[in-house]
Enzyme design. Structure first.
Site, PDB file in Angstrom:
ATOM      1  N   ARG A  76     109.537  28.409 -12.004  1.00  0.00           N
ATOM      2  CA  ARG A  76     107.854  27.668 -11.280  1.00  0.00           C
ATOM      3  C   ARG A  76     108.110  27.138  -9.974  1.00  0.00           C
ATOM      4  O   ARG A  76     107.123  26.906  -9.296  1.00  0.00           O
ATOM      5  CB  ARG A  76     107.151  27.312 -12.450  1.00  0.00           C
ATOM      6  CG  ARG A  76     106.771  28.057 -13.503  1.00  0.00           C
ATOM      7  CD  ARG A  76     106.299  27.436 -14.592  1.00  0.00           C
ATOM      8  NE  ARG A  76     107.509  27.382 -15.813  1.00  0.00           N
ATOM      9  CZ  ARG A  76     107.516  26.557 -16.948  1.00  0.00           C
ATOM     10  NH1 ARG A  76     106.636  25.489 -17.125  1.00  0.00           N
ATOM     11  NH2 ARG A  76     108.437  26.540 -17.668  1.00  0.00           N
ATOM     12  N   GLU A 112     114.235  20.325 -22.708  1.00  0.00           N
ATOM     13  CA  GLU A 112     113.393  19.984 -23.671  1.00  0.00           C
ATOM     14  C   GLU A 112     113.502  20.882 -25.164  1.00  0.00           C
ATOM     15  O   GLU A 112     113.598  20.434 -26.193  1.00  0.00           O
ATOM     16  CB  GLU A 112     112.001  19.554 -23.314  1.00  0.00           C
ATOM     17  CG  GLU A 112     111.126  19.098 -24.365  1.00  0.00           C
ATOM     18  CD  GLU A 112     109.695  19.233 -24.007  1.00  0.00           C
ATOM     19  OE1 GLU A 112     109.391  19.685 -23.011  1.00  0.00           O
ATOM     20  OE2 GLU A 112     108.878  18.612 -24.825  1.00  0.00           O
TER      21      GLU A 112
HETATM   22  O1  LIG Z   1     112.588  17.789 -16.992  1.00  0.00           O
HETATM   23  P1  LIG Z   1     113.255  19.224 -17.855  1.00  0.00           P
HETATM   24  O2  LIG Z   1     113.565  18.745 -19.216  1.00  0.00           O
HETATM   25  O3  LIG Z   1     114.700  19.603 -17.085  1.00  0.00           O
HETATM   26  O4  LIG Z   1     112.180  20.317 -17.769  1.00  0.00           O
HETATM   27  C1  LIG Z   1     111.689  20.856 -16.840  1.00  0.00           C
HETATM   28  C2  LIG Z   1     111.933  22.233 -16.558  1.00  0.00           C
HETATM   29  O5  LIG Z   1     111.483  23.241 -17.896  1.00  0.00           O
HETATM   30  C3  LIG Z   1     110.547  24.332 -17.299  1.00  0.00           C
HETATM   31  O6  LIG Z   1     111.463  25.310 -16.729  1.00  0.00           O
HETATM   32  P2  LIG Z   1     112.042  26.169 -17.888  1.00  0.00           P
HETATM   33  O7  LIG Z   1     113.542  25.815 -18.027  1.00  0.00           O
HETATM   34  O8  LIG Z   1     111.195  26.163 -19.227  1.00  0.00           O
HETATM   35  O9  LIG Z   1     112.240  27.793 -17.103  1.00  0.00           O
HETATM   36  P3  LIG Z   1     111.228  28.815 -16.783  1.00  0.00           P
HETATM   37  O10 LIG Z   1     110.346  28.081 -15.350  1.00  0.00           O
HETATM   38  O11 LIG Z   1     111.956  29.787 -16.268  1.00  0.00           O
HETATM   39  O12 LIG Z   1     110.332  29.096 -17.612  1.00  0.00           O
HETATM   40  C4  LIG Z   1     109.935  23.702 -16.081  1.00  0.00           C
HETATM   41  O13 LIG Z   1     109.635  24.786 -14.838  1.00  0.00           O
HETATM   42  C5  LIG Z   1     111.046  22.771 -15.223  1.00  0.00           C
HETATM   43  O14 LIG Z   1     111.846  23.802 -14.589  1.00  0.00           O
HETATM   44  N1  LIG Z   2     106.042  20.768 -22.017  1.00  0.00           N
HETATM   45  C1  LIG Z   2     106.375  21.667 -21.221  1.00  0.00           C
HETATM   46  N2  LIG Z   2     105.511  22.544 -20.709  1.00  0.00           N
HETATM   47  C2  LIG Z   2     105.710  23.560 -19.682  1.00  0.00           C
HETATM   48  N3  LIG Z   2     107.232  23.614 -19.266  1.00  0.00           N
HETATM   49  C3  LIG Z   2     108.167  22.709 -19.798  1.00  0.00           C
HETATM   50  N4  LIG Z   2     109.334  22.530 -19.522  1.00  0.00           N
HETATM   51  C4  LIG Z   2     109.968  21.636 -20.224  1.00  0.00           C
HETATM   52  N5  LIG Z   2     108.734  21.155 -20.989  1.00  0.00           N
HETATM   53  C5  LIG Z   2     107.652  21.852 -20.537  1.00  0.00           C
END
Ligand SMILES: O=P(O)(O)OC[C@H]1O[C@H](OP(=O)(O)OP(=O)(O)O)[C@H](O)[C@@H]1O
Ligand SMILES: Nc1ncnc2[nH]cnc12
Length: 218
Positions: free
Chosen positions: A71, A108
């Site tokens: 994202r 998370e």
């Molecule tokens: O602060 P944190 O606990 O590290 O979490 C935040 C990250 O989690 C989500 O990505 P995700 O790893 O779900 O990947 P995606 O965007 O590919 O779905 C979000 O877009 C951040 O990159």
């Molecule tokens: N609650 C949440 N919503 C969307 N993206 C996430 N990445 C980690 N936690 C998330």
């Protein structure tokens, strides 16, 4: 101590926050998933989001916008184009074709790794890391470690000026920012709010010194 040099009453923030959909129990029970796809369906909210960051980072001599897959690839490139910086993708494992450096992190809901091409940044450049959301901070922590190598590492390092996120999850307290960097540092966060546009300032005073991580509320 949090520092603020932006207008916290910016009327655009409410529109951005209300455009983000929250889906309970995705991708697993207990997670309140912040869905930015609904922000992208609202051209004013999307433009306002980009504009807030562009207003903050233009004229700050930023050479690098580093975007975190997936994202951060939505919000990073328009910011990079608007401020005249290059865009450096930080990708999930085994996606980049060239030589890479990697950093692991906890999420998370799981663990993961991000990679960056060797040679994507040059010594002395000034970077902002962009992502949609900060939860535990583990992902941003890994991104910082990709850009700021440990002492005596052979690869080059850049200055991470700030990390910019559209959404901050208040309840998670950014615990992981306290660990793993290999340096003693302090974290300063006050009044985190859900679905605000935030950015985080990092200042590495010296390699044996303090990394402070202070939040700017917009
Ligand atoms: O602060 P944190 O606990 O590290 O979490 C935040 C990250 O989690 C989500 O990505 P995700 O790893 O779900 O990947 P995606 O965007 O590919 O779905 C979000 O877009 C951040 O990159
Ligand atoms: N609650 C949440 N919503 C969307 N993206 C996430 N990445 C980690 N936690 C998330």
């Amino acid at each position: 101590m949090a520092t603020s040099n932006v207008d916290v009453k910016d009327e655009r923030i409410a529109g951005i926050a209300s455009s983000i959909r929250v889906i309970p129990d995705f991708p697993k029970p207990g997670i309140m998933f912040q869905d930015v796809t609904t922000l992208l369906l609202d051209p004013k909210a999307f433009k306002d989001t980009i504009d807030l960051f562009v207003e903050r980072y233009r004229d700050k001599n930023i050479n690098v916008i580093a975007g975190i897959e997936a994202r951060g690839f939505i919000f990073g490139p328009p910011i990079a184009l608007a401020i005249g910086a290059k865009f450096v993708p930080m990708r999930k494992p085994k996606k980049l074709p060239g030589e890479v450096i990697s950093e692991e992190y906890s999420l998370e809901y799981g663990t993961d790794k991000i990679e960056m091409h060797v040679g994507a940044v040059q010594a002395g450049e000034r970077a902002v890391i962009v992502d949609d959301l900060i939860a535990t901070g583990g992902t941003l922590n890994a991104a910082i470690r990709l850009l700021v190598p440990k002492p005596n590492a052979e690869r080059v390092g850049v200055t991470v000026v700030e990390c910019a996120c559209v959404i901050e999850l208040a309840e998670l307290k950014l615990a992981s920012l306290f660990c793993e960097f290999g340096l003693p540092y302090t974290l300063n966060i006050t009044s985190p709010r859900l679905a605000t546009v935030s950015s985080y300032q990092i200042s590495l005073k010296d390699r044996e010194g303090t990394l402070s991580f202070g939040k700017f509320m917009m």
